[in-house]
Design a protein around this motif. Sequence first.
Motif, mmCIF file in Angstrom:
data_model
loop_
_atom_site.group_PDB
_atom_site.id
_atom_site.type_symbol
_atom_site.label_atom_id
_atom_site.label_comp_id
_atom_site.label_asym_id
_atom_site.label_seq_id
_atom_site.Cartn_x
_atom_site.Cartn_y
_atom_site.Cartn_z
ATOM 1 N N THR A 83 0.853 -1.186 0.000
ATOM 2 C CA THR A 83 0.000 0.000 0.000
ATOM 3 C C THR A 83 0.887 1.233 0.000
ATOM 4 O O THR A 83 2.038 1.190 0.422
ATOM 5 C CB THR A 83 -0.951 0.051 1.207
ATOM 6 O OG1 THR A 83 -0.185 0.166 2.412
ATOM 7 C CG2 THR A 83 -1.827 -1.189 1.280
ATOM 8 N N ASP A 84 0.327 2.343 -0.475
ATOM 9 C CA ASP A 84 1.084 3.596 -0.527
ATOM 10 C C ASP A 84 1.142 4.297 0.821
ATOM 11 O O ASP A 84 1.975 5.177 1.019
ATOM 12 C CB ASP A 84 0.448 4.560 -1.539
ATOM 13 C CG ASP A 84 0.298 3.945 -2.923
ATOM 14 O OD1 ASP A 84 1.056 3.009 -3.238
ATOM 15 O OD2 ASP A 84 -0.582 4.402 -3.677
ATOM 16 N N SER A 85 0.230 3.939 1.722
ATOM 17 C CA SER A 85 0.134 4.634 3.006
ATOM 18 C C SER A 85 -0.342 3.675 4.088
ATOM 19 O O SER A 85 -0.949 2.641 3.800
ATOM 20 C CB SER A 85 -0.850 5.805 2.893
ATOM 21 O OG SER A 85 -2.158 5.319 2.584
ATOM 22 N N VAL A 105 2.530 -4.388 3.470
ATOM 23 C CA VAL A 105 3.798 -3.657 3.467
ATOM 24 C C VAL A 105 3.515 -2.250 2.935
ATOM 25 O O VAL A 105 2.981 -2.099 1.836
ATOM 26 C CB VAL A 105 4.854 -4.345 2.589
ATOM 27 C CG1 VAL A 105 6.119 -3.494 2.511
ATOM 28 C CG2 VAL A 105 5.177 -5.738 3.113
ATOM 29 N N VAL A 106 3.863 -1.226 3.725
ATOM 30 C CA VAL A 106 3.647 0.159 3.304
ATOM 31 C C VAL A 106 4.889 0.657 2.583
ATOM 32 O O VAL A 106 5.992 0.656 3.137
ATOM 33 C CB VAL A 106 3.334 1.058 4.512
ATOM 34 C CG1 VAL A 106 3.162 2.509 4.066
ATOM 35 C CG2 VAL A 106 2.079 0.568 5.227
ATOM 36 N N ALA A 107 4.709 1.061 1.333
ATOM 37 C CA ALA A 107 5.803 1.590 0.511
ATOM 38 C C ALA A 107 5.408 2.980 0.028
ATOM 39 O O ALA A 107 4.821 3.126 -1.056
ATOM 40 C CB ALA A 107 6.091 0.666 -0.672
ATOM 41 N N PRO A 108 5.684 4.041 0.806
ATOM 42 C CA PRO A 108 5.287 5.390 0.398
ATOM 43 C C PRO A 108 5.868 5.769 -0.959
ATOM 44 O O PRO A 108 6.971 5.357 -1.325
ATOM 45 C CB PRO A 108 5.870 6.274 1.511
ATOM 46 C CG PRO A 108 6.017 5.360 2.688
ATOM 47 C CD PRO A 108 6.370 4.021 2.097
ATOM 48 N N LEU A 109 5.096 6.531 -1.710
ATOM 49 C CA LEU A 109 5.506 6.926 -3.053
ATOM 50 C C LEU A 109 6.633 7.955 -3.001
ATOM 51 O O LEU A 109 6.973 8.480 -1.942
ATOM 52 C CB LEU A 109 4.301 7.480 -3.817
ATOM 53 C CG LEU A 109 3.062 6.589 -3.871
ATOM 54 C CD1 LEU A 109 2.012 7.201 -4.794
ATOM 55 C CD2 LEU A 109 3.396 5.169 -4.287
ATOM 56 N N GLY A 110 7.199 8.227 -4.158
ATOM 57 C CA GLY A 110 8.256 9.213 -4.268
ATOM 58 C C GLY A 110 7.827 10.374 -5.143
ATOM 59 O O GLY A 110 6.665 10.509 -5.508
ATOM 60 N N VAL A 111 8.785 11.202 -5.484
ATOM 61 C CA VAL A 111 8.486 12.387 -6.294
ATOM 62 C C VAL A 111 9.417 12.389 -7.499
ATOM 63 O O VAL A 111 10.617 12.137 -7.376
ATOM 64 C CB VAL A 111 8.635 13.681 -5.458
ATOM 65 C CG1 VAL A 111 10.028 13.822 -4.889
ATOM 66 C CG2 VAL A 111 8.241 14.898 -6.271
ATOM 67 N N GLY A 112 8.853 12.639 -8.678
ATOM 68 C CA GLY A 112 9.623 12.632 -9.911
ATOM 69 C C GLY A 112 10.651 13.750 -9.959
ATOM 70 O O GLY A 112 10.455 14.828 -9.380
ATOM 71 N N ALA A 113 11.749 13.515 -10.663
ATOM 72 C CA ALA A 113 12.832 14.490 -10.749
ATOM 73 C C ALA A 113 12.384 15.796 -11.395
ATOM 74 O O ALA A 113 13.003 16.843 -11.177
ATOM 75 C CB ALA A 113 14.003 13.894 -11.529
ATOM 76 N N ARG A 114 11.311 15.756 -12.181
ATOM 77 C CA ARG A 114 10.862 16.982 -12.854
ATOM 78 C C ARG A 114 10.217 17.965 -11.888
ATOM 79 O O ARG A 114 9.992 19.130 -12.245
ATOM 80 C CB ARG A 114 9.887 16.634 -13.979
ATOM 81 C CG ARG A 114 8.593 15.998 -13.526
ATOM 82 C CD ARG A 114 7.743 15.528 -14.709
ATOM 83 N NE ARG A 114 6.533 14.847 -14.283
ATOM 84 C CZ ARG A 114 6.478 13.571 -13.908
ATOM 85 N NH1 ARG A 114 7.583 12.836 -13.925
ATOM 86 N NH2 ARG A 114 5.345 13.010 -13.541
ATOM 87 N N PHE A 115 9.908 17.521 -10.666
ATOM 88 C CA PHE A 115 9.274 18.414 -9.692
ATOM 89 C C PHE A 115 10.347 18.989 -8.761
ATOM 90 O O PHE A 115 10.855 18.304 -7.873
ATOM 91 C CB PHE A 115 8.203 17.664 -8.892
ATOM 92 C CG PHE A 115 7.011 17.290 -9.724
ATOM 93 C CD1 PHE A 115 6.035 18.227 -10.027
ATOM 94 C CD2 PHE A 115 6.871 16.008 -10.232
ATOM 95 C CE1 PHE A 115 4.938 17.896 -10.802
ATOM 96 C CE2 PHE A 115 5.784 15.662 -11.009
ATOM 97 C CZ PHE A 115 4.815 16.613 -11.301
ATOM 98 N N HIS A 116 10.689 20.244 -9.001
ATOM 99 C CA HIS A 116 11.698 20.946 -8.199
ATOM 100 C C HIS A 116 11.481 22.444 -8.363
ATOM 101 O O HIS A 116 10.788 22.886 -9.306
ATOM 102 C CB HIS A 116 13.110 20.544 -8.660
ATOM 103 C CG HIS A 116 13.362 20.805 -10.120
ATOM 104 N ND1 HIS A 116 13.716 22.042 -10.620
ATOM 105 C CD2 HIS A 116 13.292 19.982 -11.197
ATOM 106 C CE1 HIS A 116 13.861 21.977 -11.925
ATOM 107 N NE2 HIS A 116 13.600 20.740 -12.309
ATOM 108 N N PRO A 117 12.027 23.250 -7.473
ATOM 109 C CA PRO A 117 11.874 24.707 -7.632
ATOM 110 C C PRO A 117 12.498 25.183 -8.939
ATOM 111 O O PRO A 117 13.532 24.669 -9.380
ATOM 112 C CB PRO A 117 12.634 25.272 -6.418
ATOM 113 C CG PRO A 117 12.631 24.167 -5.415
ATOM 114 C CD PRO A 117 12.718 22.898 -6.221
#
Length: 376
Positions: A146-148, A167-179
């Motif tokens: 699950t994600d959460s 098993v909880v496997a929180p998601l990540g964030v893509g490299a394209r998301f940045h300041p």
Amino acid sequence: MQIALNARVLQAPRTGIGHYLAELVTALRHEPDLELSLFHGWGWNAALPEAAMPGYSRLTPWLRQIPGAYQARRWLEQRRFDNGLPKAIDLYHEPSLWPLAFKGPTLITLHDLTHLHFPATQPPARLKEIERRLSHGVQHARLILTDSQFIADEARQHFSLPSERFVVAPLGVGARFHPRSDETLLPTLRPLGVKPQQYWVCVGTLEPRKNLSLALRAHGQLPEAVRQRFPLLVIGMAGWEQGQFSDALRKSLASGHVRLLGYLPDEQVAHLVAGARGLVFPSLYEGFGLPVLEAMASGTPVILTRRSAMPEVAGDAGTYIEPDDVDGLSQAMARLIDDHVYWLHCREAGLQRAKLFSWQRCASVTAQAYRQAMGG
């Protein structure tokens, strides 16, 4: 270890599950003891498919009306799956809803239970198939990702399963998301007639559980001059008809205070999120809330509800409102416009919070779940 992954969802326009699978597969390729084979619905391939654009349909509208169409397509997919299945596969991972039949160990990712809370989001025939097959798939999976923690607890109770099956496997964030600097944003923003930090953004498929009507009404309560300077941009695949909007909302659309941008390419979404004054995300139910994490990683403050899994993502970095509080949301938007010190605080809090999440971490937890399932 040879892993079979059902990647059919990647043939559709990328929404939450599609982004999850694409990022997970990319990150899993860095795990030294794993080799992936991807099932694309009609065959096997090691490469990720290109994302489809709107207009793609897993089942054309006329075909949905034929009794047994979903079962027939499922039968065909199972035949294709069986005929091309590499002989050395050790484990099958189904990342969405219900797995195909496989004689070896199976692992399933359960992102949410939206079909229980919001059954109208699914075509009736598909909902019937979900209800018929999901329980069987969950009961027979060695492990359920699950994600959460929220979804793990909800699913454990609903399916009457022990906690060790999850098993909880929180998601990540893509490299394209940045300041991003104002200079890099202008080529994307200028054609839309907006400036950096001078518009709001909502991201999500236009459906009732996203509760975007609250954002539209709250934005409509801001003074006209503020709405003119800070329009609301809504990004997502169509789900509502403009005829369902109130006269006031139709007037906002006509004036340009609210703009429905539809489904956009990933890079354009990343630019629009990074340039916004804030993300408004008043969803009623999320298994994770990926746009929240993506906005925080982009340095964009987030206003959201304290519902389902979203507090696990935003933590103390979010500005929380009640899901029916139009005044509260409007006031929160006004504060992020008027109080620059508070805006900077929310921006920095979000950036620090986002550092806790990565796709490589998600992949590492997933890979360990594969090993655990094999040992079971």
